[in-house]
Design a protein around this motif. Sequence first.
Motif, PDB file in Angstrom:
ATOM      1  N   ASP A  53      59.088  -3.829 -55.685  1.00 47.25           N
ATOM      2  CA  ASP A  53      57.692  -3.894 -56.130  1.00 47.25           C
ATOM      3  C   ASP A  53      56.875  -4.546 -55.027  1.00 47.25           C
ATOM      4  O   ASP A  53      57.005  -5.739 -54.753  1.00 47.25           O
ATOM      5  CB  ASP A  53      57.618  -4.709 -57.424  1.00 47.25           C
ATOM      6  N   ARG A  55      53.701  -5.050 -54.928  1.00 48.87           N
ATOM      7  CA  ARG A  55      52.514  -5.779 -55.371  1.00 48.87           C
ATOM      8  C   ARG A  55      52.761  -7.284 -55.271  1.00 48.87           C
ATOM      9  O   ARG A  55      53.884  -7.737 -55.077  1.00 48.87           O
ATOM     10  CB  ARG A  55      52.181  -5.404 -56.815  1.00 48.87           C
ATOM     11  N   THR A  56      51.691  -8.043 -55.380  1.00 44.49           N
ATOM     12  CA  THR A  56      51.817  -9.496 -55.422  1.00 44.49           C
ATOM     13  C   THR A  56      51.166 -10.005 -56.701  1.00 44.49           C
ATOM     14  O   THR A  56      50.380  -9.306 -57.350  1.00 44.49           O
ATOM     15  CB  THR A  56      51.146 -10.175 -54.213  1.00 44.49           C
ATOM     16  N   THR A  57      51.500 -11.229 -57.042  1.00 47.01           N
ATOM     17  CA  THR A  57      50.933 -11.865 -58.225  1.00 47.01           C
ATOM     18  C   THR A  57      50.364 -13.216 -57.846  1.00 47.01           C
ATOM     19  O   THR A  57      51.042 -14.005 -57.177  1.00 47.01           O
ATOM     20  CB  THR A  57      52.013 -12.054 -59.307  1.00 47.01           C
ATOM     21  N   ASN A 120      55.866  -9.814 -55.651  1.00 42.02           N
ATOM     22  CA  ASN A 120      56.561  -9.592 -56.920  1.00 42.02           C
ATOM     23  C   ASN A 120      58.076  -9.512 -56.756  1.00 42.02           C
ATOM     24  O   ASN A 120      58.831  -9.968 -57.621  1.00 42.02           O
ATOM     25  CB  ASN A 120      56.035  -8.322 -57.598  1.00 42.02           C
ATOM     26  N   ALA A 199      49.346  -0.581 -52.840  1.00 49.73           N
ATOM     27  CA  ALA A 199      49.754  -1.975 -52.662  1.00 49.73           C
ATOM     28  C   ALA A 199      50.722  -2.064 -51.494  1.00 49.73           C
ATOM     29  O   ALA A 199      51.669  -1.278 -51.404  1.00 49.73           O
ATOM     30  CB  ALA A 199      50.407  -2.498 -53.936  1.00 49.73           C
ATOM     31  N   ALA A 237      48.573  -9.726 -48.577  1.00 51.08           N
ATOM     32  CA  ALA A 237      48.854  -8.582 -49.442  1.00 51.08           C
ATOM     33  C   ALA A 237      47.542  -7.852 -49.692  1.00 51.08           C
ATOM     34  O   ALA A 237      46.482  -8.482 -49.801  1.00 51.08           O
ATOM     35  CB  ALA A 237      49.447  -9.050 -50.760  1.00 51.08           C
ATOM     36  N   VAL A 239      45.573  -4.847 -52.070  1.00 48.75           N
ATOM     37  CA  VAL A 239      45.470  -3.865 -53.145  1.00 48.75           C
ATOM     38  C   VAL A 239      44.195  -3.070 -52.861  1.00 48.75           C
ATOM     39  O   VAL A 239      43.094  -3.624 -52.854  1.00 48.75           O
ATOM     40  CB  VAL A 239      45.402  -4.524 -54.535  1.00 48.75           C
ATOM     41  N   ARG A 279      53.972   1.686 -48.508  1.00 48.28           N
ATOM     42  CA  ARG A 279      52.809   1.747 -49.396  1.00 48.28           C
ATOM     43  C   ARG A 279      53.254   2.257 -50.765  1.00 48.28           C
ATOM     44  O   ARG A 279      53.834   3.336 -50.856  1.00 48.28           O
ATOM     45  CB  ARG A 279      51.761   2.706 -48.811  1.00 48.28           C
ATOM     46  N   SER A 280      52.986   1.479 -51.814  1.00 47.26           N
ATOM     47  CA  SER A 280      53.256   1.961 -53.171  1.00 47.26           C
ATOM     48  C   SER A 280      51.923   2.317 -53.826  1.00 47.26           C
ATOM     49  O   SER A 280      50.874   1.762 -53.488  1.00 47.26           O
ATOM     50  CB  SER A 280      54.007   0.916 -53.993  1.00 47.26           C
ATOM     51  N   TRP A 282      49.866   3.075 -57.573  1.00 46.37           N
ATOM     52  CA  TRP A 282      49.923   2.802 -59.015  1.00 46.37           C
ATOM     53  C   TRP A 282      48.674   3.373 -59.684  1.00 46.37           C
ATOM     54  O   TRP A 282      47.559   3.175 -59.199  1.00 46.37           O
ATOM     55  CB  TRP A 282      49.959   1.288 -59.271  1.00 46.37           C
ATOM     56  N   PRO A 309      43.785  -4.384 -61.451  1.00 45.74           N
ATOM     57  CA  PRO A 309      44.066  -5.649 -60.750  1.00 45.74           C
ATOM     58  C   PRO A 309      42.823  -6.237 -60.087  1.00 45.74           C
ATOM     59  O   PRO A 309      42.664  -6.197 -58.865  1.00 45.74           O
ATOM     60  CB  PRO A 309      45.121  -5.246 -59.710  1.00 45.74           C
TER      61      PRO A 309
END
Length: 403
Positions: A53, A55-57, A120, A199, A237, A239, A279-280, A282, A309
């Motif tokens: 994953d 992405r970051t949180t 993530n 992401a 990161a 998005v 690159r993902s 979503w 997000p």
Amino acid sequence: MSQATDIQQTDILISGGGVAGLAAAAAFGAAGFTTICVDPTPPVTSEGAEGADMRTTAFLHPSRKLLEAAGLWSRLAPHAAPLQIMRIIDAGGEKSEARLTRDFDASDLSDEPFGWNFPNWLLRRELVTRLAEIPQVDFRPGVATTGLLTRESGAEVTLSDGSHVQAKLVVAADGRNSFIREAAGIPVKTTRYGQKALAFAVTHPIPHGNVSTEIHRTGGPFTLVPLPDRNGVPSSAIVWMERGAEAERLAALPVAEFEAAMLERSTGILGPLKLETRRSVWPMMTQIARRFSAQRVALIAEAAHVIPPIGAQGLNMSLADLAYLLDLCDRDPAHLGEPAMLEAYHRRRWPEVKAREIGIDALNRASMVQARPLRDLRAGVLGALYSLGPVRKSLMRAGLGIR
């Protein structure tokens, strides 16, 4: 052997082993509740592995108390990138350049940052490691929930390995297409934007200075969130939200062309951006369940609500679900999963989530506008709100989820 001895007893069964489900298992286990957590897909815990994953949180400040109680914060803190300033840039003019910049500084509220950012895949690694330390938690990766039968006395859950579990409370943390939510007969309302988000992580020559930057032009925001340095080089990161076809086009670009597009879209704020990960992509939506509870079932995280997000709201809303549900269980463990407890959970969380969903939906639609007059209006509203000190602080408190 009788059927009764084939059924394992537990206080709580958590369906879903994403970040929210793993955090829930750690929190309930650390609080002394026997907990089984299942997920059909074993967690990917390294950046370079297939399916990681990207992405970051950002855990906002109010979430840290829960993470500390679950014994997670001490593990996560060494990997944290603090978020001291939330910067919003409007680049909606004729050229992709900043025409309005406004900084929301955490020091206006307290001596703590707004939050801390993590990849993530790293969160999954540390969460899984923590679960192995908690004797009350039985984590079963590679196992799915395939059946749910609820009664006044409890819930019986059938698992994909053929086993059966009797639980006082079933926590649905199994995502936007939640099996548990559907099995409990809870409908959802879904809004699709025709948007997708890319992401990935980058490095850049100009340090980010612990500033999270959201750049608005068209299609959706382009957000740079601080990460710890990568091999001694500043890293962030990203998005990048765009309309679906444009997002897919960008995802397929050769790296050099993609980096050129990033530089333009970022207004060059951190200098040339070098792509460091895959690159993902979503799909973006807003979704909310009609109820957050049913007989012996509580919905949390994306089983209950999905938002774009923006403003680091998603997982922090999920942890707010978890914090309140855990508080109810802690206060009355003798009546775990009973109707009064679950009704209190729904009545508290659903209105709070709905209000936040409305706000995020409005922000996302504003960020998508293409017509130049509407982009000018967006910039004017941002400037006017920022200029009012009490309003600015109220917006920051609302963003953090401070009641």
